[in-house]
Write a protein that holds these residues in place. Structure first.
Motif, PDB file in Angstrom:
ATOM      1  N   UNK B 179       0.963  -1.966   0.190  1.00 19.59           N
ATOM      2  CA  UNK B 179       0.594   0.019  -0.259  1.00 19.59           C
ATOM      3  C   UNK B 179       0.984   1.645  -0.623  1.00 19.59           C
ATOM      4  N   UNK B 180       1.680   1.153   0.489  1.00 19.33           N
ATOM      5  CA  UNK B 180       2.689   2.257   0.981  1.00 19.33           C
ATOM      6  C   UNK B 180       3.361   2.757  -0.677  1.00 19.33           C
ATOM      7  N   UNK B 181       4.075   1.833  -1.170  1.00 17.53           N
ATOM      8  CA  UNK B 181       4.509   1.721  -2.442  1.00 17.53           C
ATOM      9  C   UNK B 181       3.940   1.903  -3.127  1.00 17.53           C
ATOM     10  N   UNK B 182       2.663   1.120  -3.280  1.00 20.72           N
ATOM     11  CA  UNK B 182       1.956   1.939  -4.205  1.00 20.72           C
ATOM     12  C   UNK B 182       1.442   3.736  -4.064  1.00 20.72           C
ATOM     13  N   UNK B 183       0.446   3.743  -2.953  1.00 21.82           N
ATOM     14  CA  UNK B 183       1.249   5.505  -3.065  1.00 21.82           C
ATOM     15  C   UNK B 183       2.253   6.074  -3.387  1.00 21.82           C
ATOM     16  N   UNK B 184       3.404   5.946  -2.682  1.00 22.14           N
ATOM     17  CA  UNK B 184       4.486   6.483  -3.381  1.00 22.14           C
ATOM     18  C   UNK B 184       5.105   6.440  -5.177  1.00 22.14           C
ATOM     19  N   UNK B 185       4.528   5.364  -5.838  1.00 23.80           N
ATOM     20  CA  UNK B 185       4.354   5.052  -7.569  1.00 23.80           C
ATOM     21  C   UNK B 185       3.331   6.348  -7.430  1.00 23.80           C
ATOM     22  N   UNK B 186       1.717   6.780  -6.737  1.00 26.69           N
ATOM     23  CA  UNK B 186       0.902   7.285  -7.620  1.00 26.69           C
ATOM     24  C   UNK B 186       1.302   9.043  -7.202  1.00 26.69           C
ATOM     25  N   UNK B 187       2.258   8.958  -5.782  1.00 23.10           N
ATOM     26  CA  UNK B 187       2.638  10.235  -5.578  1.00 23.10           C
ATOM     27  C   UNK B 187       4.285  11.277  -6.491  1.00 23.10           C
ATOM     28  N   UNK B 188       4.451  10.699  -7.191  1.00 23.04           N
ATOM     29  CA  UNK B 188       5.443  10.546  -8.106  1.00 23.04           C
ATOM     30  C   UNK B 188       4.802  10.330  -9.772  1.00 23.04           C
ATOM     31  N   UNK B 189       3.169  10.132 -10.015  1.00 20.22           N
ATOM     32  CA  UNK B 189       3.559   9.611 -11.056  1.00 20.22           C
ATOM     33  C   UNK B 189       3.406   9.134 -12.126  1.00 20.22           C
ATOM     34  N   UNK B 190       3.664   7.706 -10.628  1.00 28.54           N
ATOM     35  CA  UNK B 190       3.928   6.327 -12.199  1.00 28.54           C
ATOM     36  C   UNK B 190       2.702   6.052 -11.789  1.00 28.54           C
ATOM     37  N   UNK B 191       1.984   5.654 -10.809  1.00 25.78           N
ATOM     38  CA  UNK B 191       0.588   5.486 -10.875  1.00 25.78           C
ATOM     39  C   UNK B 191      -0.235   6.114 -11.671  1.00 25.78           C
ATOM     40  N   UNK B 286      13.050   0.146 -10.867  1.00 26.47           N
ATOM     41  CA  UNK B 286      12.003   1.428 -11.510  1.00 26.47           C
ATOM     42  C   UNK B 286      11.327   1.255 -12.118  1.00 26.47           C
ATOM     43  N   UNK B 287      10.546   2.422 -13.144  1.00 24.38           N
ATOM     44  CA  UNK B 287      10.120   2.106 -13.934  1.00 24.38           C
ATOM     45  C   UNK B 287      10.317   2.012 -15.921  1.00 24.38           C
ATOM     46  N   UNK B 288      11.606   0.939 -15.313  1.00 23.99           N
ATOM     47  CA  UNK B 288      12.109   0.121 -16.413  1.00 23.99           C
ATOM     48  C   UNK B 288      11.392  -0.451 -16.666  1.00 23.99           C
ATOM     49  N   UNK B 289      11.054  -1.015 -18.658  1.00 29.12           N
ATOM     50  CA  UNK B 289      10.783  -2.689 -19.089  1.00 29.12           C
ATOM     51  C   UNK B 289      12.195  -2.943 -19.333  1.00 29.12           C
ATOM     52  N   UNK B 290      11.706  -4.694 -19.614  1.00 30.45           N
ATOM     53  CA  UNK B 290      12.694  -5.489 -20.332  1.00 30.45           C
ATOM     54  C   UNK B 290      12.238  -6.345 -20.730  1.00 30.45           C
ATOM     55  N   UNK B 291      12.583  -7.343 -21.854  1.00 30.26           N
ATOM     56  CA  UNK B 291      11.895  -8.117 -22.224  1.00 30.26           C
ATOM     57  C   UNK B 291      12.810  -8.642 -22.622  1.00 30.26           C
ATOM     58  N   UNK B 292      12.997 -10.415 -22.386  1.00 29.77           N
ATOM     59  CA  UNK B 292      14.412 -11.200 -22.506  1.00 29.77           C
ATOM     60  C   UNK B 292      13.048 -12.263 -24.182  1.00 29.77           C
ATOM     61  N   UNK B 293      14.358 -12.747 -24.163  1.00 32.45           N
ATOM     62  CA  UNK B 293      13.535 -12.737 -25.986  1.00 32.45           C
ATOM     63  C   UNK B 293      14.737 -14.014 -26.293  1.00 32.45           C
ATOM     64  N   UNK B 294      13.957 -14.610 -26.693  1.00 34.05           N
ATOM     65  CA  UNK B 294      14.342 -16.480 -26.541  1.00 34.05           C
ATOM     66  C   UNK B 294      14.613 -17.326 -28.144  1.00 34.05           C
TER      67      UNK B 294
END
Lengths: 442, 442
Positions: B179-191, B286-294
């Motif tokens: 819950x705290x992590x979600x609030x932090x994400x909302x505060x920073x605009x990531x959620x 953090x907000x990075x994305x990554x994709x492993x493709x085989x």
């Protein structure tokens, strides 16, 4: 069904064998990928036609003279996989003159003769593709030339030589000496009998030259890329770096700068660099390659995969063949204007690395006498370089009595100033062997 | 100089503003990248024409009715950036019917209506580009559709939702509760204020559906992709996983299988997965994305970068515009035959995840009574699942007296068998709350 795309392989060693395998085993798959145009192997040019080979090639396709391929009207693409810059150049220019597209994995050839080859290709209306020339199976060429086209690239940091990375990984994880790690790499086939071009940074420099042409429009001469290999890295450097929280990697780097008046500049070099253990590039192990690309719009992106080997490199070669069959590659070639005449495309100027700001790791073997540390600190202070931390351990096995390793981490300074300071340090009477230093990426 | 490529933006929120900025500030750069063809903004369609906006758009270009864009002969490409699947679908189909190419960042639209949209585009001879629809600035669409075209993709593992990854990173590194992590994400605009689609796996599932269409030719219905979100992950799960050497990440996964007779199958799901700390995907913060493709030829490759945000996503949109201006995108569209009629392109069958073999992490809250562990082990043994390790700590704050967390790591089993066992465990009288379990990637 469209007319097949006819392919000639010139060179059928490791990568050529891989390409022949894919074309024969996955013909249906590839026809699906091209929208219906088959890709067909028409000729295989080898040095010794009688040598038994793993290549699944009908004997009738094999010849020893490359003009058999370049004069065959059923051949539309010549794939140059012989390496080197002499005969390979002849083959490529003959193919172009005969109106054939070229696919090559030859970074040394592009680095040395890119302008001549691309000028000829433009003249004859054919395309030159080279996804396999840098980082094996990692699609870094398309990424720079196509995917990130909205961006001006501002920095590239690449682990581009799998042999060096394998050796450094073995030293870091297995506690091996450089010599033992090199022997292990040779035993496992990751290093050639003569590993010079891999471990001295030349191979990575060729690849960096190719990437820099795409990203910055520059055509560096061999001397324009400073290179420092990994042979000077001792086991103690790996240990000290680890103690400080860093991993040593051989990086090929390009740093663009727009500061000051005049045109933008880019500094290019290949050297061992200390990366924080948590850095993405620090995690890249063994023979893998990885490239961090910074674009002014997208920010940091990273691409990683097998940097060499039969099938990964063949994957990139065949990807280029599909692009040619589809018609994409011809558009990319025309639009990108790579290795073009000065003025046709905005280009950066190549700047020496002296102005690049960095922190530094400096490792010395010093006499265990009063005043030595003071003298070293004075040399750094004279160049206005401040010290971030110092490690001095007891003398270790293998060092003459009364000498000890001394490690200094500096704050940021210009590379040129640091080098001046290091040269002065090297002349101090208390310093037993030449200073070893690497930049630190934070 | 060639005729400019005329662009209409439909939607000028975050990403649209970024696209408008790039087109106006970097016009010369883009003309260089297209080989001389300018890319020009002709129309900007917004809901409220009077709203003050950061967009550097001449007021004369702004309109509120999208047909102003689709009926303008100077517009060649409509960029759909409004999101959702209703009005966006109307805009896209109107653009296609008017003979305009389409660029979209709308994964939900493609996942829901890909076949209808691509069929219409083929009928009208235009291309649909969507690099920005998956993983923001990471060029994963081109990689799958072009660079790796020699390969049959055999597996995809992606961190495709930056919001979830930000929350999980905050929980792991900051010791926060969900819950705290979600609030932090909302505060920073990531959620978003309503983060449901991000944290329940729906957004990642839309993106996986798009990737699976390219890699496997499948068109999954929403129910075809099993999804488990991150809301059930408690701080203790993060701690237990860490203790065992693992990091928990929300992964979108596709696993192809050719075993057995009949057509090849692919299992698709979105779920939290335990990854070894040293795994490349475990390092993605953090907000990075990554994709492993085989790929079956290239092996493992990894692509990483910013997964969202104004400029990274705009970088991908503008990359598509350059491809259209150069003429590449049209070839790719024609050759790739995405979202085509059954039979036009070899396709995998979608299989449930039940047969996918994995290790599992099972976390229970059990009554501290004799026999409970024996009962749990019996449920697992009944499904022929063997136990790799067990952690049982003392009761912690926040748990009712006489209950303790119990964590079991299993050896490999089929997912279906494990689920059966977990359901049986959940019915035991000694189990206080529903079993929590995640697969483990080794």
């Amino acid at each position: 069904m469209s007319e097949p795309l006819g392919v000639a392989l010139v060179g059928c060693g490791t990568v050529g064998t891989g390409v022949a395998k894919i074309l024969s085993r996955h013909a249906d798959r590839l026809t699906g990928r091209t929208g219906g145009r088959p890709i067909v192997l028409r000729r295989v040019i080898v040095r010794d036609a009688d040598k038994p080979r793993e290549c699944e090639v009908p004997p009738g396709l094999i010849a020893t003279d490359h003009t058999v391929a370049t004069s065959d009207p059923a051949v539309h693409v010549v794939v140059e996989l012989i390496g080197g810059t002499t005969h390979a150049k002849r083959v490529v220019l003959d193919a172009i003159a005969a109106g054939k597209h070229v696919v090559t994995a030859n970074k040394a050839l592009l680095a040395a003769h890119g302008t001549e080859i691309f000028t000829a290709a433009r003249k004859h209306g054919v395309a030159v593709c080279f996804e396999a020339a840098v980082a094996g199976g990692v699609p870094i060429i398309r990424t720079l030339a196509e995917s990130l086209s909205a961006n001006q690239i501002t920095a590239i940091q690449g682990i581009l030589n799998g042999t060096s990375n394998f050796i450094l990984t073995s030293m870091a994880e297995g506690g091996m000496s450089y010599d033992d790690a090199l022997k292990e790499a040779q035993r496992l086939g990751y290093a050639e009998a003569d590993p010079t071009l891999d471990v001295d940074g030349s191979d990575a420099a060729h690849k960096l030259a190719v990437l820099a042409q795409i990203a910055f429009g520059v055509t560096p001469k061999p001397t324009d890329i400073e290179r420092q290999g990994i042979a000077g890295i001792q086991a103690m450097d790996i240990r000290f770096a680890d103690e400080l929280g860093y991993t040593i990697k051989l990086l090929a780097e390009a740093w663009a700068s727009e500061s000051g008046p005049g045109p933008s500049t880019v500094a290019l070099h290949v050297a061992p660099v200390l990366l924080r253990h948590t850095d993405m590039l620090a995690q890249v192990r063994g023979a893998y390659n990885a490239i961090l690309v910074v674009g002014d719009i997208v920010g940091e992106t990273l691409y990683q995969g097998p940097g060499a080997g039969m099938m990964p490199t063949a994957s990139s070669v065949v990807g280029d063949l599909v692009d040619l069959a589809v018609g994409r590659a011809q558009h990319t070639f025309a639009a990108a204007k790579l290795w073009s005449a000065p003025g046709e495309r905005p280009a950066f100027q190549i700047a020496p690395s002296e102005k690049v700001r960095s922190r530094f790791y400096l490792r010395l073997i010093v006499k265990d006498e009063p005043g030595t540390l003071a003298d070293v600190c004075r040399c750094l202070a004279d160049q206005e370089i401040s010290i971030s931390s110092v490690i001095q351990h007891e003398a270790q096995d293998g060092h003459p009595e009364k000498t000890v390793p001394l490690v200094i981490m500096t704050h940021y300074s210009e590379t040129g100033q640091f080098r001046t300071a290091a040269a002065a340090v090297g002349k101090l009477t208390g310093i037993v062997s030449p200073p070893v230093f690497f930049s630190v990426d934070d």
